[in-house]
Design a protein around this motif. Structure first.
Motif, PDB file in Angstrom:
ATOM      1  N   ALA A 384       0.819  -1.211   0.000  1.00  0.00           N
ATOM      2  CA  ALA A 384       0.000   0.000   0.000  1.00  0.00           C
ATOM      3  C   ALA A 384       0.852   1.260   0.000  1.00  0.00           C
ATOM      4  O   ALA A 384       0.462   2.294  -0.568  1.00  0.00           O
ATOM      5  CB  ALA A 384      -0.932   0.002   1.211  1.00  0.00           C
ATOM      6  N   LEU A 385       2.040   1.194   0.609  1.00  0.00           N
ATOM      7  CA  LEU A 385       2.924   2.350   0.612  1.00  0.00           C
ATOM      8  C   LEU A 385       3.534   2.609  -0.757  1.00  0.00           C
ATOM      9  O   LEU A 385       4.131   3.662  -0.984  1.00  0.00           O
ATOM     10  CB  LEU A 385       4.035   2.157   1.645  1.00  0.00           C
ATOM     11  N   GLY A 386       3.404   1.653  -1.656  1.00  0.00           N
ATOM     12  CA  GLY A 386       3.801   1.906  -3.031  1.00  0.00           C
ATOM     13  C   GLY A 386       2.779   2.726  -3.791  1.00  0.00           C
ATOM     14  O   GLY A 386       3.082   3.282  -4.856  1.00  0.00           O
ATOM     15  N   PHE A 387       1.562   2.820  -3.247  1.00  0.00           N
ATOM     16  CA  PHE A 387       0.484   3.594  -3.882  1.00  0.00           C
ATOM     17  C   PHE A 387       0.164   4.870  -3.110  1.00  0.00           C
ATOM     18  O   PHE A 387      -0.030   5.933  -3.711  1.00  0.00           O
ATOM     19  CB  PHE A 387      -0.784   2.743  -3.978  1.00  0.00           C
ATOM     20  N   PHE A 388       0.083   4.777  -1.794  1.00  0.00           N
ATOM     21  CA  PHE A 388      -0.356   5.899  -0.963  1.00  0.00           C
ATOM     22  C   PHE A 388       0.847   6.588  -0.309  1.00  0.00           C
ATOM     23  O   PHE A 388       1.926   6.026  -0.209  1.00  0.00           O
ATOM     24  CB  PHE A 388      -1.315   5.411   0.116  1.00  0.00           C
ATOM     25  N   GLY A 389       0.613   7.806   0.169  1.00  0.00           N
ATOM     26  CA  GLY A 389       1.648   8.583   0.836  1.00  0.00           C
ATOM     27  C   GLY A 389       2.153   9.703  -0.042  1.00  0.00           C
ATOM     28  O   GLY A 389       2.868   9.473  -1.009  1.00  0.00           O
ATOM     29  N   ASN A 390       1.734  10.936   0.306  1.00  0.00           N
ATOM     30  CA  ASN A 390       2.077  12.114  -0.502  1.00  0.00           C
ATOM     31  C   ASN A 390       3.383  12.728  -0.019  1.00  0.00           C
ATOM     32  O   ASN A 390       3.479  13.185   1.124  1.00  0.00           O
ATOM     33  CB  ASN A 390       0.951  13.144  -0.396  1.00  0.00           C
ATOM     34  N   PRO A 391       4.415  12.751  -0.846  1.00  0.00           N
ATOM     35  CA  PRO A 391       5.695  13.336  -0.404  1.00  0.00           C
ATOM     36  C   PRO A 391       5.602  14.819  -0.074  1.00  0.00           C
ATOM     37  O   PRO A 391       6.425  15.346   0.682  1.00  0.00           O
ATOM     38  CB  PRO A 391       6.633  13.093  -1.601  1.00  0.00           C
ATOM     39  N   ASP A 392       4.611  15.498  -0.609  1.00  0.00           N
ATOM     40  CA  ASP A 392       4.476  16.937  -0.354  1.00  0.00           C
ATOM     41  C   ASP A 392       3.909  17.241   1.028  1.00  0.00           C
ATOM     42  O   ASP A 392       3.929  18.395   1.460  1.00  0.00           O
ATOM     43  CB  ASP A 392       3.566  17.574  -1.414  1.00  0.00           C
ATOM     44  N   GLU A 393       3.394  16.228   1.722  1.00  0.00           N
ATOM     45  CA  GLU A 393       2.791  16.450   3.039  1.00  0.00           C
ATOM     46  C   GLU A 393       3.806  16.356   4.174  1.00  0.00           C
ATOM     47  O   GLU A 393       3.448  16.496   5.338  1.00  0.00           O
ATOM     48  CB  GLU A 393       1.667  15.434   3.273  1.00  0.00           C
ATOM     49  N   GLY A 394       5.052  16.056   3.857  1.00  0.00           N
ATOM     50  CA  GLY A 394       6.095  16.034   4.878  1.00  0.00           C
ATOM     51  C   GLY A 394       6.051  14.834   5.801  1.00  0.00           C
ATOM     52  O   GLY A 394       6.567  14.900   6.925  1.00  0.00           O
ATOM     53  N   MET A 395       5.448  13.723   5.348  1.00  0.00           N
ATOM     54  CA  MET A 395       5.350  12.526   6.184  1.00  0.00           C
ATOM     55  C   MET A 395       6.215  11.386   5.650  1.00  0.00           C
ATOM     56  O   MET A 395       6.094  10.256   6.097  1.00  0.00           O
ATOM     57  CB  MET A 395       3.895  12.059   6.283  1.00  0.00           C
ATOM     58  N   GLY A 396       7.060  11.667   4.679  1.00  0.00           N
ATOM     59  CA  GLY A 396       7.940  10.647   4.135  1.00  0.00           C
ATOM     60  C   GLY A 396       7.275   9.728   3.129  1.00  0.00           C
ATOM     61  O   GLY A 396       7.840   8.697   2.762  1.00  0.00           O
TER      62      GLY A 396
END
Length: 478
Positions: A384-396
């Motif tokens: 799921a981390l290959g799809f979700f997680g926005n780098p612009d939000e500062g959460m890595g």
């Protein structure tokens, strides 16, 4: 005039000396404050990590309740013995060899396979800050073996399961931890430019262990369930109904205990709690750890009530749906937004239900659905981390939906963990089965392990021989 000039010079000298003395005092005070601040931060981190570690340790109470409720009455003590064995043996193995293989990396090592320092906690006495970390990670280690015990319940000999527990907590699990969490392993190391990398690209992301903990346990559970074989009569249409667990209340209480412990498992993986950013991160982790299981559990409950036969309310399915959502969000709980956690939970619920039905169809007897919950949803959690997680939000985050390139690393990690765990599990379980040290005989299974090898011979002093739970007698009109 000369005397006046001399007096003025002396005055200036005295003022300078006074200023120097004050500056020296100020510097001493600043140094003392910095030292006090460091001590305060260390104390705060230790309190946080000990609290989180105790919550993770408490999860074993949840596993014990859940697994004992899922088995039949006649095998209750046997599965509880295995839960106790996992914790006691697991921590001792972690002390001797598990922790060194997992975190015993040497400085500037080229070895990306396993650690090799700190056996018997050597060196931790000089670095007492690491003691809290040892305890926290040791509780994680024991969890992996507990997952396996539930899948193989009611037909596995204690000596065979104990042998596997020793090898899982000593070798299989610690090596995977080294790959992903040591900072020097194949899935996460620092290159010459100071950048975190893996062998195939970006560093592997698994904040609290969907892959490193749960996938390892889930794959071990699948291998064990297949090799030990199904319980006698489990898939016989005439006796299939006899294999229902003996206590739904235990299953529900166990699920709540596990969920409660997960707030140590996931937020505790921040590793510290002395600054605002870390505190906010722990808050995000707790939120995501709440939302994902809520939606996953409800989804499975509704699917079984409205779409899947026999279209009845399935409380056990509700429990496993909740656990599926917890496992799925464990990897990305610090790297995704709450709405993404909900999406991860929805997919996790669907994958759990599909995998559970597939095992039934294939005739694989996984008593607690350990592989669908921990194996399938653990794999989904890291993917799921290959799809979700926005780098612009500062959460890595580094998800493909936001233009990231994380998916290849996550897929490679899932494949590597699966091959390693499955290969070694088969190499352990198969010889045990061939040597007659793994599967209980039919006589044991018919009578129940409690009456055959435990004292006392039953878990409850029930008032009726035919009852599987204590019976309460109520007088009408009293």
């Amino acid at each position: 005039l000369k005397a006046l000039a001399c007096v003025r010079a002396c005055s200036r000298f005295l003022r300078a000396c006074s200023l120097i003395a004050k500056m020296t005092t100020l510097e001493a005070r600043v140094a003392a404050l910095e030292e006090a601040r460091a001590d305060y931060n260390e104390s705060l981190d230790t309190i946080w990590m000990l609290l989180a570690s105790m919550l993770v340790f408490f999860m074993h109470a949840g596993f014990s309740l859940l697994e004992s409720g899922t088995v039949r009455f006649k095998n209750t003590q046997n599965i509880l013995a295995k839960n106790l064995l996992v914790v006691t043996v697991g921590f001792l193995c972690w002390y001797v060899i598990g922790y060194p293989l997992a975190f015993g990396a040497t400085e500037k090592t080229l070895n990306k396979f396993a650690g090799g320092t700190g056996f018997f906690m050597q060196g931790l006495w000089e670095n007492k800050d690491a003691l809290r970390f040892w305890f926290f990670q040791g509780a994680f280690c024991a969890t992996g073996a507990t997952i396996v015990s539930g899948a193989m319940a009611e037909r596995t000999q204690l000596k065979g399961f104990g042998t596997f527990t020793i090898l899982l907590t000593s070798v299989i699990y610690p090596v995977v931890v080294y790959w992903g969490w040591s900072g020097s392993g194949a899935l996460n190391f620092t290159d010459d430019e100071g950048e975190s990398k893996s062998l195939v690209g970006p560093a592997f992301m698994d904040f609290a262990g969907s892959g490193i903990v749960h996938l390892v346990g889930g794959i071990g559970a699948l291998c064990g369930a297949i090799i030990v074989g199904p319980r006698k009569g489990r898939f016989d249409p005439e006796t299939e109904a006899e294999f229902d667990g003996h206590s739904v209340p235990f299953c529900v209480l166990g699920t709540f205990f596990l969920w409660f412990g997960w707030y140590g498992f996931n937020p505790g993986s921040t590793g510290a709690m002395h600054d605002r950013d870390t505190a906010n991160l722990a808050g995000l982790v707790a939120v995501n750890t709440t939302l994902s299981p809520c939606v996953s559990g409800l989804l499975v409950f509704l699917l079984r009530a409205r779409l899947l036969g026999p279209k009845l309310l399935d409380v056990g399915g509700f429990c496993n749906g909740i656990l599926a959502g917890l496992v799925a969000i464990t990897a990305g709980c610090a790297n995704v937004e709450p709405w993404e956690a909900i999406m991860i939970g929805i997919v996790g619920g669907l994958l759990y239900q599909g995998a559970s039905m597939l095992l039934q169809k294939l005739g694989v007897d996984d008593v607690v659905d350990a592989f669908p919950v921990h194996g399938v949803c653990g794999l989904w959690g890291i993917l799921a981390l290959g799809f979700f997680g926005n780098p612009d939000e500062g959460m890595g985050g580094n998800g493909a939906f936001h233009g990231g390139d994380q998916f290849g690393t996550q897929l490679f990690a899932g494949f590597l963990i699966t091959i390693w765990t499955a290969g070694l599990s088969v190499m352990i379980f198969l010889p045990l089965r061939l040597l007659g040290m793994l599967r209980m005989g039919d006589e044991f299974q018919d009578a129940g392990a409690d009456i055959m090898e435990h004292s006392p011979c039953k878990a409850y002093n029930a008032s009726s021989e035919s009852s599987t739970v204590p019976v309460l007698t109520v007088k009408v009109g009293s």
